[in-house]
Design an enzyme around this catalytic site. Structure first.
Site, mmCIF file in Angstrom:
data_model
loop_
_atom_site.group_PDB
_atom_site.id
_atom_site.type_symbol
_atom_site.label_atom_id
_atom_site.label_comp_id
_atom_site.label_asym_id
_atom_site.label_seq_id
_atom_site.Cartn_x
_atom_site.Cartn_y
_atom_site.Cartn_z
ATOM 1 N N ASP A 68 -51.525 58.595 -10.630
ATOM 2 C CA ASP A 68 -52.431 57.827 -11.564
ATOM 3 C C ASP A 68 -53.947 58.048 -11.268
ATOM 4 O OD1 ASP A 68 -50.058 56.870 -12.673
ATOM 5 O OD2 ASP A 68 -50.441 54.867 -11.844
ATOM 6 N N TYR A 124 -45.598 57.273 0.471
ATOM 7 C CA TYR A 124 -46.951 56.551 0.047
ATOM 8 C C TYR A 124 -47.444 55.934 1.066
ATOM 9 C CZ TYR A 124 -46.477 58.603 -4.843
ATOM 10 O OH TYR A 124 -46.563 59.243 -6.054
#
Lengths: 245, 245
Positions: free
Chosen positions: A53, A111
């Site tokens: 994003d 992540y």
């Protein structure tokens, strides 16, 4: 034709996201523009392990491309870095087999999420860690992380705009490191849906603050509805850390 | 009227420097604009411990201003931070005596310089540490730092554009910390001339690379001419760390 695997680090602050979009600067368009310059203006398409994003950072994003140029891996790296803007760096380029695919060959992704918990914001980390100056129950955070482990349908933890059909993913590991003035969350799994890590983080912070019980996460998963889960944590604390093939 | 001492941290990346200038965004103009908003548009002037160049950061810059408003220190901090852009943060506001002066009352200043020595650049530190992927002789760096200690005429180590008459300053301490993947240089002194830390750093790196002998620094000081010393190291590794009163 040789297929190349490139490992890419980028500061997501000034990007509209990873993927090429009609408006806004993206990581993909910057890399493709640099590749075009190396190929006499010919357009090359690159494929990444997945999108990130707007505002999300990458330490180890991976992408692949095919090229007829006979250049060694470290020369690719130098040539591309000389053409790329300073907020994108190629950290490795390796020759791979023609059937390697940055997205479909990925086995595991990791992540990281950086949370700055001290009361004062830090100007030097305002784009690189989420400032969250509220007290958090460490035990509740740990119990919350455990609720996500294993294989689940993550529909509740993905953006309602997600178009992927199969929303079943496996979380292998979810841990936190509190050895600095930040809490560093590390999560690895078979794959992640659109906004999934950010929604997991937002929900986890609700558990850490006592707004929900950690065990409520089980019911949220079962609801299979985005509105069951917590808020989407901001993008600037999130890093795509590593992709395993 | 009450005099206030404010401690200020800022990310120098997007600033043209500290002082108000006809063009370009400066830290002083941003703080004065926020103060004007708190004083019904009335212009207030602030004085800082000294200027910092464009791109130089501050962790503990200090400035003072006078105000008729009856507000407590922590309320000043909150009110100003709410009005200031996110790359400037007020970290403390204290009431001081009317004769306190951010510049003239300063006894000692400490600057830090961050040098990233690994071969690969780091996108996340590109504005916050000087990437210098060349081998450095640690002994030469230490000997070079020692040459600056004590009281000297620093004409050779200040910008030729410097207009200050008295160029004699005392360096109390000059050390380096190599415990991370960076070298963190820490220098404290009675005061610093325009570009002085950056020219000292540029010269020190010449010594570390063997381009000059550390003892050459003594002759450079004696020359009292800017061209005798080394290059001006880039601003983005430099931090005004602390001012002692």
């Amino acid at each position: 034709m040789q297929r190349w695997k490139a490992t890419v680090s980028y500061d997501g602050t000034l990007f509209a996201g990873y993927q090429v979009q009609p408006e806004g600067r993206t990581v993909q368009s910057e890399i493709e523009r640099s590749l075009a310059k190396m190929h006499k203006g010919e357009d090359l398409r690159i494929s990444a392990s997945g999108r990130t994003d707007a505002g999300v950072h990458a330490i180890g994003q991976v992408c692949h491309f095919d090229s007829p140029l006979a250049i060694a891996g470290d020369r690719w790296q130098k040539a591309l870095n000389a053409l790329l803007p300073s907020d994108i760096r190629i950290t490795k380029v390796e020759a791979v087999a023609p059937d390697f695919h940055a997205r479909f060959s990925a086995q595991k992704k990791e992540y990281h999420y950086r949370l700055l918990t001290c009361s004062q914001p830090d100007v030097f980390r305002r784009h690189y860690a989420y400032h969250f100056p509220y007290s958090l129950d460490r035990g509740a955070l740990e119990e919350g992380m455990r609720m996500f482990l294993g294989t689940h349908d993550f529909t509740s933890f993905s953006s309602a705009r997600s178009t992927v059909e199969d929303k079943i993913r496996t979380i292998y590991r979810f841990e936190m490191d509190t050895s600095t003035d930040e809490i560093l969350f590390k999560v690895s799994g078979s794959g992640f849906l659109y906004n999934m890590v950010r929604i997991m983080m937002g929900t986890l912070l609700d558990a850490g603050q006592g707004r929900i019980e950690p065990k409520d996460i089980e019911a949220m998963l079962q609801e299979k509805n985005r509105i069951a889960a917590g808020k989407t944590a901001p993008p600037h604390g999130l890093y795509l850390y590593h992709v395993t093939y």
